[in-house]
Design a protein around this motif. Structure first.
Motif, PDB file in Angstrom:
ATOM      1  N   ARG A  62     -38.747   3.057  43.125  1.00  0.00           N
ATOM      2  CA  ARG A  62     -38.990   3.353  44.542  1.00  0.00           C
ATOM      3  C   ARG A  62     -38.539   4.773  44.875  1.00  0.00           C
ATOM      4  N   TRP A  63     -37.390   5.180  44.344  1.00  0.00           N
ATOM      5  CA  TRP A  63     -36.844   6.509  44.620  1.00  0.00           C
ATOM      6  C   TRP A  63     -37.785   7.590  44.078  1.00  0.00           C
ATOM      7  N   VAL A  64     -38.241   7.436  42.847  1.00  0.00           N
ATOM      8  CA  VAL A  64     -39.126   8.438  42.249  1.00  0.00           C
ATOM      9  C   VAL A  64     -40.472   8.474  42.966  1.00  0.00           C
ATOM     10  N   THR A  65     -40.989   7.305  43.327  1.00  0.00           N
ATOM     11  CA  THR A  65     -42.268   7.247  44.036  1.00  0.00           C
ATOM     12  C   THR A  65     -42.198   8.006  45.355  1.00  0.00           C
ATOM     13  N   VAL A  66     -41.151   7.752  46.143  1.00  0.00           N
ATOM     14  CA  VAL A  66     -40.999   8.439  47.435  1.00  0.00           C
ATOM     15  C   VAL A  66     -40.769   9.930  47.225  1.00  0.00           C
ATOM     16  N   LEU A  67     -39.960  10.276  46.241  1.00  0.00           N
ATOM     17  CA  LEU A  67     -39.670  11.691  45.975  1.00  0.00           C
ATOM     18  C   LEU A  67     -40.935  12.446  45.593  1.00  0.00           C
ATOM     19  N   LEU A  68     -41.782  11.833  44.761  1.00  0.00           N
ATOM     20  CA  LEU A  68     -43.047  12.468  44.382  1.00  0.00           C
ATOM     21  C   LEU A  68     -43.977  12.618  45.585  1.00  0.00           C
ATOM     22  N   GLN A  69     -44.004  11.598  46.434  1.00  0.00           N
ATOM     23  CA  GLN A  69     -44.862  11.663  47.621  1.00  0.00           C
ATOM     24  C   GLN A  69     -44.420  12.774  48.566  1.00  0.00           C
ATOM     25  N   GLN A  70     -43.112  12.853  48.823  1.00  0.00           N
ATOM     26  CA  GLN A  70     -42.601  13.839  49.768  1.00  0.00           C
ATOM     27  C   GLN A  70     -42.723  15.262  49.246  1.00  0.00           C
ATOM     28  N   SER A  71     -42.643  15.423  47.931  1.00  0.00           N
ATOM     29  CA  SER A  71     -42.633  16.774  47.357  1.00  0.00           C
ATOM     30  C   SER A  71     -44.024  17.401  47.253  1.00  0.00           C
ATOM     31  N   LYS A  72     -45.060  16.634  47.548  1.00  0.00           N
ATOM     32  CA  LYS A  72     -46.424  17.157  47.420  1.00  0.00           C
ATOM     33  C   LYS A  72     -46.814  18.085  48.573  1.00  0.00           C
ATOM     34  N   HIS A  73     -46.140  17.946  49.703  1.00  0.00           N
ATOM     35  CA  HIS A  73     -46.595  18.630  50.915  1.00  0.00           C
ATOM     36  C   HIS A  73     -45.848  19.952  51.074  1.00  0.00           C
ATOM     37  N   ARG A  74     -46.383  20.989  50.474  1.00  0.00           N
ATOM     38  CA  ARG A  74     -45.697  22.287  50.424  1.00  0.00           C
ATOM     39  C   ARG A  74     -45.480  22.880  51.820  1.00  0.00           C
ATOM     40  N   ASP A  75     -46.547  23.021  52.591  1.00  0.00           N
ATOM     41  CA  ASP A  75     -46.433  23.648  53.918  1.00  0.00           C
ATOM     42  C   ASP A  75     -45.529  22.839  54.835  1.00  0.00           C
ATOM     43  N   TYR A  76     -45.627  21.528  54.723  1.00  0.00           N
ATOM     44  CA  TYR A  76     -44.825  20.652  55.572  1.00  0.00           C
ATOM     45  C   TYR A  76     -43.334  20.793  55.249  1.00  0.00           C
ATOM     46  N   LEU A  77     -43.001  20.844  53.980  1.00  0.00           N
ATOM     47  CA  LEU A  77     -41.598  20.989  53.579  1.00  0.00           C
ATOM     48  C   LEU A  77     -41.034  22.327  54.029  1.00  0.00           C
ATOM     49  N   LEU A  78     -41.814  23.380  53.906  1.00  0.00           N
ATOM     50  CA  LEU A  78     -41.344  24.702  54.336  1.00  0.00           C
ATOM     51  C   LEU A  78     -41.140  24.729  55.844  1.00  0.00           C
ATOM     52  N   ARG A  79     -42.043  24.070  56.586  1.00  0.00           N
ATOM     53  CA  ARG A  79     -41.905  24.014  58.041  1.00  0.00           C
ATOM     54  C   ARG A  79     -40.643  23.246  58.441  1.00  0.00           C
ATOM     55  N   LEU A  80     -40.382  22.136  57.755  1.00  0.00           N
ATOM     56  CA  LEU A  80     -39.162  21.372  58.028  1.00  0.00           C
ATOM     57  C   LEU A  80     -37.916  22.191  57.712  1.00  0.00           C
ATOM     58  N   ARG A  81     -37.971  22.920  56.619  1.00  0.00           N
ATOM     59  CA  ARG A  81     -36.813  23.724  56.232  1.00  0.00           C
ATOM     60  C   ARG A  81     -36.520  24.798  57.280  1.00  0.00           C
ATOM     61  N   LYS A  82     -37.547  25.417  57.811  1.00  0.00           N
ATOM     62  CA  LYS A  82     -37.350  26.439  58.850  1.00  0.00           C
ATOM     63  C   LYS A  82     -36.787  25.814  60.126  1.00  0.00           C
ATOM     64  N   ARG A  83     -37.253  24.617  60.465  1.00  0.00           N
ATOM     65  CA  ARG A  83     -36.717  23.942  61.651  1.00  0.00           C
ATOM     66  C   ARG A  83     -35.263  23.531  61.431  1.00  0.00           C
ATOM     67  N   ALA A  84     -34.948  23.108  60.204  1.00  0.00           N
ATOM     68  CA  ALA A  84     -33.577  22.707  59.902  1.00  0.00           C
ATOM     69  C   ALA A  84     -32.616  23.877  60.056  1.00  0.00           C
ATOM     70  N   VAL A  85     -33.037  25.064  59.646  1.00  0.00           N
ATOM     71  CA  VAL A  85     -32.194  26.260  59.806  1.00  0.00           C
ATOM     72  C   VAL A  85     -31.856  26.474  61.278  1.00  0.00           C
ATOM     73  N   LYS A  86     -32.796  26.167  62.146  1.00  0.00           N
ATOM     74  CA  LYS A  86     -32.607  26.379  63.582  1.00  0.00           C
ATOM     75  C   LYS A  86     -31.819  25.257  64.251  1.00  0.00           C
ATOM     76  N   PHE A  87     -32.083  24.003  63.863  1.00  0.00           N
ATOM     77  CA  PHE A  87     -31.539  22.861  64.598  1.00  0.00           C
ATOM     78  C   PHE A  87     -30.273  22.245  63.995  1.00  0.00           C
ATOM     79  N   PHE A  88     -30.089  22.339  62.685  1.00  0.00           N
ATOM     80  CA  PHE A  88     -28.906  21.734  62.074  1.00  0.00           C
ATOM     81  C   PHE A  88     -27.593  22.288  62.626  1.00  0.00           C
ATOM     82  N   PRO A  89     -27.488  23.604  62.918  1.00  0.00           N
ATOM     83  CA  PRO A  89     -26.234  24.096  63.504  1.00  0.00           C
ATOM     84  C   PRO A  89     -25.898  23.461  64.853  1.00  0.00           C
TER      85      PRO A  89
END
Length: 360
Positions: free
Chosen positions: A71-98
């Motif tokens: 289950r862990w590998v299946t979800v990890l593979l699914q989530q890692s496919k979306h390049r633009d989405y992951l980069l967008r989340l990472r940019k939002r995290a830089v702004k909102f996590f603090p």
């Protein structure tokens, strides 16, 4: 011709279904190692990926259980496919996590919960579910009101990051008082405490990873962990990631307070849920003590030489002036080379760094 076309369509549909649910998903090769890692063969390839230990709020994922690892590998593979989405989340995290992190700390919520809004709302305040949950933390209207938020047509405080995080923290603490496990709290946040408690009573199991829950809830925590791992330790999943995705996840972003994978996670920490995140920091104390011992002249058997009273890092200057002089020098050497390179890049790009000097 029509009959042949129908056959082709049926074969095409069957092929699509086969690709969507490949047999490899249920037939991976697993090898557990004594150090806690698990080696698996990725589906459809000859690549072997070594899975490092993963934890949520101090509770380790039981990767030695094949069902959990699949289950862990299946979800990890699914989530890692979306390049633009992951980069967008990472940019939002830089702004909102603090903003989120201090509130979690104030209410004694483990900081791993800051990844919940990534799954809930993509860290977007304008997100609304078909059932009416809204805001960054996807709180239901009545739940939000119960914890002090105003929810009306003209004023929906679920869209306020600070206020909604405070309400979510109060709700999470109440769930923890009821369930006593942060992994079960995450599950209850997704499907409700009533559903989780009912399943616990029916099955007599209190482990999230072994409970049979709704399909969405059974994958919920894995999705949270996937974002946590991909945003903080992407390089250890390099065999799973496309080169372009890995490049996006490891490229420094303006305003980011840490660079992924500089300090990999090893071992456990004294407080549950407070594992060290990747961050710029000093070298290990063992390295400093070893170097300092060389400065003050420690003998081969580990005892101080005759001209040094002590090699303790906390010795007073009057006792070991040579050691203290060496320690002052080590304060200059405390940065990793990679951090110095980032300082150079920040200066070159005219980015104001968010880190300061701190003592060893």
């Amino acid at each position: 011709m029509i009959k042949e076309a129908s056959v082709i369509l049926l074969l095409s549909a069957a092929k699509t279904i086969a690709l969507a649910t490949p047999k490899e998903i249920n037939s991976r090769e697993f090898t557990s190692h004594s150090n806690g890692t698990v080696s698996i063969r990725l589906p459809g390839t000859s690549t072997i990926q070594s899975l490092q230990p993963v934890q949520f709020c101090g509770e380790y994922v039981p990767l030695k259980q094949s069902t959990v690892t699949r289950r862990w590998v299946t979800v990890l593979l699914q989530q890692s496919k979306h390049r633009d989405y992951l980069l967008r989340l990472r940019k939002r995290a830089v702004k909102f996590f603090p903003v989120i992190e201090p509130i979690l700390a104030k209410y004694n919520i483990p900081r791993d919960f800051k990844y919940l809004p990534l799954v809930e709302s993509d860290l977007s305040g304008n997100s609304t579910s078909p059932k009416g949950a809204g805001g960054y933390w996807q709180l239901m209207p009545q739940t939000a009101r119960d914890y002090g938020l105003t929810v009306s047509a003209g004023n929906d405080e679920r869209r306020d990051l600070y206020k909604s995080t405070v309400a979510a923290c109060r709700y999470l603490n109440e769930l923890y008082d009821e369930l006593g496990s942060w992994t079960l709290v995450a599950a209850a946040y997704n499907s409700g405490a009533t559903h989780v408690q009912k399943r616990i009573n029916q099955q007599g199991i209190r482990s999230y990873y072994n409970l049979r829950l709704h399909r969405e809830t059974s994958k919920y925590l894995y999705r949270v962990l996937a974002y946590k791992e991909l945003l903080t330790r992407p390089r250890i999943y390099s065999d799973m990631l496309q080169p372009a995705v890995l490049a996006d996840l490891t490229r420094p972003l303006p305003g980011e307070r840490f660079q992924p994978d500089v300090m990999p996670f090893v071992g456990t920490t004294s407080e549950p849920g407070l594992e060290p995140e990747p961050t710029w920091g000093p070298r290990s104390r063992n390295f400093l003590e070893e170097t300092l011992a060389q400065i003050v002249g420690e003998s081969e058997d580990g005892n101080p030489s005759s001209d040094a009273a002590s090699t303790s890092m906390t010795a007073s200057p009057s006792q070991t002036p040579m050691a203290m002089a060496g320690l002052m020098g080590l304060q200059v050497l405390r940065f990793r080379r990679s951090r110095l390179y980032q300082v150079f890049l920040a200066a070159k790009r005219k980015i104001q760094p968010l880190f300061d000097w701190d003592w060893v």
